[in-house]
Write a protein that holds these residues in place. Structure first.
Motif, PDB file in Angstrom:
ATOM      1  N   ALA A 180      14.341   3.119   0.908  1.00 10.22           N
ATOM      2  CA  ALA A 180      14.210   2.410  -0.370  1.00 10.22           C
ATOM      3  C   ALA A 180      13.195   1.270  -0.272  1.00 10.22           C
ATOM      4  O   ALA A 180      13.462   0.130  -0.644  1.00 10.22           O
ATOM      5  N   GLN A 181      12.018   1.595   0.253  1.00 11.16           N
ATOM      6  CA  GLN A 181      10.956   0.601   0.349  1.00 11.16           C
ATOM      7  C   GLN A 181      10.495   0.191  -1.046  1.00 11.16           C
ATOM      8  O   GLN A 181      10.184   1.036  -1.878  1.00 11.16           O
ATOM      9  N   GLN A 182      10.438  -1.118  -1.289  1.00  8.29           N
ATOM     10  CA  GLN A 182       9.991  -1.605  -2.588  1.00  8.29           C
ATOM     11  C   GLN A 182       8.509  -1.303  -2.749  1.00  8.29           C
ATOM     12  O   GLN A 182       7.703  -1.566  -1.854  1.00  8.29           O
ATOM     13  N   ALA A 183       8.135  -0.771  -3.914  1.00 11.77           N
ATOM     14  CA  ALA A 183       6.763  -0.359  -4.169  1.00 11.77           C
ATOM     15  C   ALA A 183       6.050  -1.412  -5.009  1.00 11.77           C
ATOM     16  O   ALA A 183       6.385  -1.580  -6.178  1.00 11.77           O
ATOM     17  N   PRO A 184       5.076  -2.127  -4.450  1.00 14.47           N
ATOM     18  CA  PRO A 184       4.331  -3.111  -5.243  1.00 14.47           C
ATOM     19  C   PRO A 184       3.582  -2.427  -6.384  1.00 14.47           C
ATOM     20  O   PRO A 184       3.132  -1.285  -6.261  1.00 14.47           O
ATOM     21  N   ARG A 185       3.426  -3.147  -7.490  1.00 15.84           N
ATOM     22  CA  ARG A 185       2.638  -2.630  -8.612  1.00 15.84           C
ATOM     23  C   ARG A 185       1.154  -2.865  -8.352  1.00 15.84           C
ATOM     24  O   ARG A 185       0.771  -3.711  -7.569  1.00 15.84           O
ATOM     25  N   GLN A 186       0.332  -2.081  -9.060  1.00 23.76           N
ATOM     26  CA  GLN A 186      -1.135  -2.204  -9.030  1.00 23.76           C
ATOM     27  C   GLN A 186      -1.689  -2.148  -7.603  1.00 23.76           C
ATOM     28  O   GLN A 186      -2.519  -2.948  -7.193  1.00 23.76           O
ATOM     29  N   ALA A 187      -1.208  -1.164  -6.858  1.00 23.47           N
ATOM     30  CA  ALA A 187      -1.680  -0.929  -5.493  1.00 23.47           C
ATOM     31  C   ALA A 187      -1.539   0.552  -5.175  1.00 23.47           C
ATOM     32  O   ALA A 187      -0.614   1.224  -5.664  1.00 23.47           O
ATOM     33  N   ALA A 188      -2.463   1.075  -4.363  1.00 21.34           N
ATOM     34  CA  ALA A 188      -2.337   2.436  -3.864  1.00 21.34           C
ATOM     35  C   ALA A 188      -1.382   2.405  -2.677  1.00 21.34           C
ATOM     36  O   ALA A 188      -1.647   1.742  -1.676  1.00 21.34           O
ATOM     37  N   LEU A 189      -0.273   3.105  -2.795  1.00 26.40           N
ATOM     38  CA  LEU A 189       0.762   3.125  -1.766  1.00 26.40           C
ATOM     39  C   LEU A 189       0.614   4.415  -0.967  1.00 26.40           C
ATOM     40  O   LEU A 189       0.977   5.500  -1.427  1.00 26.40           O
ATOM     41  N   ILE A 190       0.045   4.294   0.220  1.00 28.57           N
ATOM     42  CA  ILE A 190      -0.243   5.462   1.047  1.00 28.57           C
ATOM     43  C   ILE A 190       1.047   5.913   1.727  1.00 28.57           C
ATOM     44  O   ILE A 190       1.749   5.103   2.353  1.00 28.57           O
ATOM     45  N   LEU A 191       1.334   7.200   1.618  1.00 23.74           N
ATOM     46  CA  LEU A 191       2.569   7.749   2.171  1.00 23.74           C
ATOM     47  C   LEU A 191       2.296   8.457   3.487  1.00 23.74           C
ATOM     48  O   LEU A 191       1.248   9.095   3.662  1.00 23.74           O
ATOM     49  N   GLY A 192       3.251   8.359   4.391  1.00 24.41           N
ATOM     50  CA  GLY A 192       3.124   8.986   5.697  1.00 24.41           C
ATOM     51  C   GLY A 192       3.505  10.452   5.680  1.00 24.41           C
ATOM     52  O   GLY A 192       3.517  11.108   4.631  1.00 24.41           O
ATOM     53  N   GLU A 193       3.852  10.971   6.848  1.00 18.30           N
ATOM     54  CA  GLU A 193       4.138  12.390   6.986  1.00 18.30           C
ATOM     55  C   GLU A 193       5.477  12.751   6.361  1.00 18.30           C
ATOM     56  O   GLU A 193       6.374  11.917   6.219  1.00 18.30           O
ATOM     57  N   GLY A 194       5.608  14.023   6.015  1.00 20.07           N
ATOM     58  CA  GLY A 194       6.848  14.526   5.442  1.00 20.07           C
ATOM     59  C   GLY A 194       6.565  15.670   4.494  1.00 20.07           C
ATOM     60  O   GLY A 194       5.427  15.963   4.151  1.00 20.07           O
ATOM     61  N   ASP A 195       7.645  16.332   4.058  1.00 16.96           N
ATOM     62  CA  ASP A 195       7.493  17.457   3.139  1.00 16.96           C
ATOM     63  C   ASP A 195       8.177  17.202   1.795  1.00 16.96           C
ATOM     64  O   ASP A 195       8.366  18.124   1.003  1.00 16.96           O
ATOM     65  N   GLN A 196       8.549  15.928   1.543  1.00 19.13           N
ATOM     66  CA  GLN A 196       9.193  15.581   0.273  1.00 19.13           C
ATOM     67  C   GLN A 196       8.916  14.121  -0.051  1.00 19.13           C
ATOM     68  O   GLN A 196       8.755  13.282   0.842  1.00 19.13           O
ATOM     69  N   VAL A 197       8.824  13.831  -1.338  1.00 21.81           N
ATOM     70  CA  VAL A 197       8.707  12.453  -1.817  1.00 21.81           C
ATOM     71  C   VAL A 197       9.905  12.155  -2.699  1.00 21.81           C
ATOM     72  O   VAL A 197      10.241  12.945  -3.590  1.00 21.81           O
ATOM     73  N   THR A 198      10.570  11.037  -2.430  1.00 24.30           N
ATOM     74  CA  THR A 198      11.712  10.594  -3.233  1.00 24.30           C
ATOM     75  C   THR A 198      11.457   9.179  -3.706  1.00 24.30           C
ATOM     76  O   THR A 198      11.049   8.324  -2.926  1.00 24.30           O
ATOM     77  N   MET A 199      11.682   8.947  -4.989  1.00 22.34           N
ATOM     78  CA  MET A 199      11.494   7.614  -5.552  1.00 22.34           C
ATOM     79  C   MET A 199      12.636   7.306  -6.498  1.00 22.34           C
ATOM     80  O   MET A 199      13.223   8.206  -7.110  1.00 22.34           O
ATOM     81  N   GLN A 200      12.975   6.011  -6.597  1.00 24.15           N
ATOM     82  CA  GLN A 200      14.047   5.573  -7.488  1.00 24.15           C
ATOM     83  C   GLN A 200      13.593   4.347  -8.249  1.00 24.15           C
ATOM     84  O   GLN A 200      13.047   3.399  -7.683  1.00 24.15           O
ATOM     85  N   SER A 201      13.856   4.363  -9.558  1.00 21.28           N
ATOM     86  CA  SER A 201      13.479   3.243 -10.415  1.00 21.28           C
ATOM     87  C   SER A 201      14.529   2.151 -10.355  1.00 21.28           C
ATOM     88  O   SER A 201      15.678   2.369  -9.949  1.00 21.28           O
ATOM     89  N   GLY A 202      14.137   0.953 -10.804  1.00 24.95           N
ATOM     90  CA  GLY A 202      15.064  -0.158 -10.929  1.00 24.95           C
ATOM     91  C   GLY A 202      15.752  -0.155 -12.282  1.00 24.95           C
ATOM     92  O   GLY A 202      15.682   0.817 -13.044  1.00 24.95           O
ATOM     93  N   ALA A 203      16.382  -1.274 -12.594  1.00 29.74           N
ATOM     94  CA  ALA A 203      17.188  -1.362 -13.815  1.00 29.74           C
ATOM     95  C   ALA A 203      16.357  -1.194 -15.080  1.00 29.74           C
ATOM     96  O   ALA A 203      16.877  -0.740 -16.117  1.00 29.74           O
ATOM     97  N   ASN A 204      15.074  -1.543 -15.034  1.00 35.99           N
ATOM     98  CA  ASN A 204      14.224  -1.445 -16.221  1.00 35.99           C
ATOM     99  C   ASN A 204      13.339  -0.206 -16.223  1.00 35.99           C
ATOM    100  O   ASN A 204      12.409  -0.105 -17.031  1.00 35.99           O
ATOM    101  N   GLY A 205      13.637   0.734 -15.341  1.00 33.48           N
ATOM    102  CA  GLY A 205      12.832   1.941 -15.271  1.00 33.48           C
ATOM    103  C   GLY A 205      11.512   1.707 -14.562  1.00 33.48           C
ATOM    104  O   GLY A 205      11.231   0.613 -14.057  1.00 33.48           O
ATOM    105  N   ALA A 206      10.666   2.738 -14.519  1.00 39.81           N
ATOM    106  CA  ALA A 206       9.370   2.632 -13.838  1.00 39.81           C
ATOM    107  C   ALA A 206       8.435   3.720 -14.333  1.00 39.81           C
ATOM    108  O   ALA A 206       8.872   4.792 -14.775  1.00 39.81           O
TER     109      ALA A 206
END
Length: 285
Positions: free
Chosen positions: A216-242
């Protein structure tokens, strides 16, 4: 295995074209890239002074440009005679190939102009192919609705639901096999999707709060977030959505030499592109 954030490339305020103000993450500081992605710009303003001068006629060679308009209206024109209105929710996918000269000019003098421009490299064998252009209106981009209120706009690649339903975006069949989703999550909503382990991938959050991966790494806004190795991406929004764009593509393990709007594999090819442009031969075999 879920991918995690391994690098954050913040968007840097700059300008391009005839003075359009924007934020550049990929392709900005020291031209930080993620093959095959060369550049990502976000433009967002309700002040016409920030965008009204637009992007007058300019050349490209050797890559693809993708403009995704969240809000606003621009007119594309090029030397091939293409003329397309890029409106809210629409996409312009242009393959520069051996050469194209085009302009993107705002068709509004007030209101919000908001969206992204992405540059995607072409393999060496395709850099000199004929230029091409696709104008995709918002209504032609398929949506996938999530169980808890969110939705996914599938611009490129395929989106697969948990029940096996597959939705194909309008862009497919390219050498780099790009995946491009615009993801809208409601409050505290989770979205998971497979991604080829061979692909490079990144996320750019433009609204709300988002966390990434098992940790559950927090994702900063207005930045390219480079993802490491893996075969799936999972993301979860906060209380106000995303809201975020997610991109993945097959990397090209080839040298990159760039000079402004030309991206080739050698310095000699760059010099040839400059000469061709100066002698009005950029776009002809």
């Amino acid at each position: 295995m879920n991918r995690q954030i391994i690098q954050v490339i913040p968007g840097i305020a700059t300008s391009d074209g005839a003075g359009v103000r924007l934020r550049r993450s990929l392709g900005g500081h020291h031209r930080q890239r993620l093959a095959p992605f060369l550049m990502l710009d976000e433009f967002s303003s309700n002040d016409p002074n920030d965008y009204v001068a637009g992007f007058p006629a300019h050349p490209h060679r050797g890559f693809e440009t993708v403009t995704y308009m969240l809000e606003g209206h621009m007119l594309h024109e090029d030397h091939l005679g293409n003329r397309g209105h890029l409106k809210s929710g629409g996409v312009q996918w242009m393959t520069a190939g051996r050469g194209i000269i085009h302009s993107e000019m705002p068709q509004q003098e007030s209101g919000v102009m908001r969206g992204f421009q992405l540059w995607i490299n072409l393999p060496a064998r395709e850099k000199m192919k004929p230029a091409g252009y696709q104008d995709i209106q918002d209504a032609s981009i398929p949506r996938f609705h999530l169980p808890h209120g969110g939705l996914i706009k599938v611009i490129a690649g395929r989106c697969q639901s948990s029940n096996g339903t597959v939705i194909q975006g309008p862009i497919h069949g390219l050498s780099t096999e790009p995946l491009f989703f615009d993801i809208h999550l409601s409050s505290d909503e989770v979205f998971s999707h497979p991604v080829p382990s061979s692909h490079h991938s990144f996320i750019y959050v433009y609204e709300g709060d988002l966390s990434i991966g098992d940790q559950a790494q927090q994702a900063p806004r207005q930045a390219a977030l480079i993802l490491g190795e893996g075969d799936q991406v999972t993301m979860q929004s906060g209380a106000n959505g995303a809201k975020a764009i997610w991109l993945a593509a097959k990397p090209l393990y080839e040298p990159i030499v760039q000079h402004g709007p030309f991206v080739m594999n050698t310095q000699e090819e760059i010099m040839q592109a400059i000469t061709d442009y100066q002698q009005n031969r950029l776009t002809t075999p």
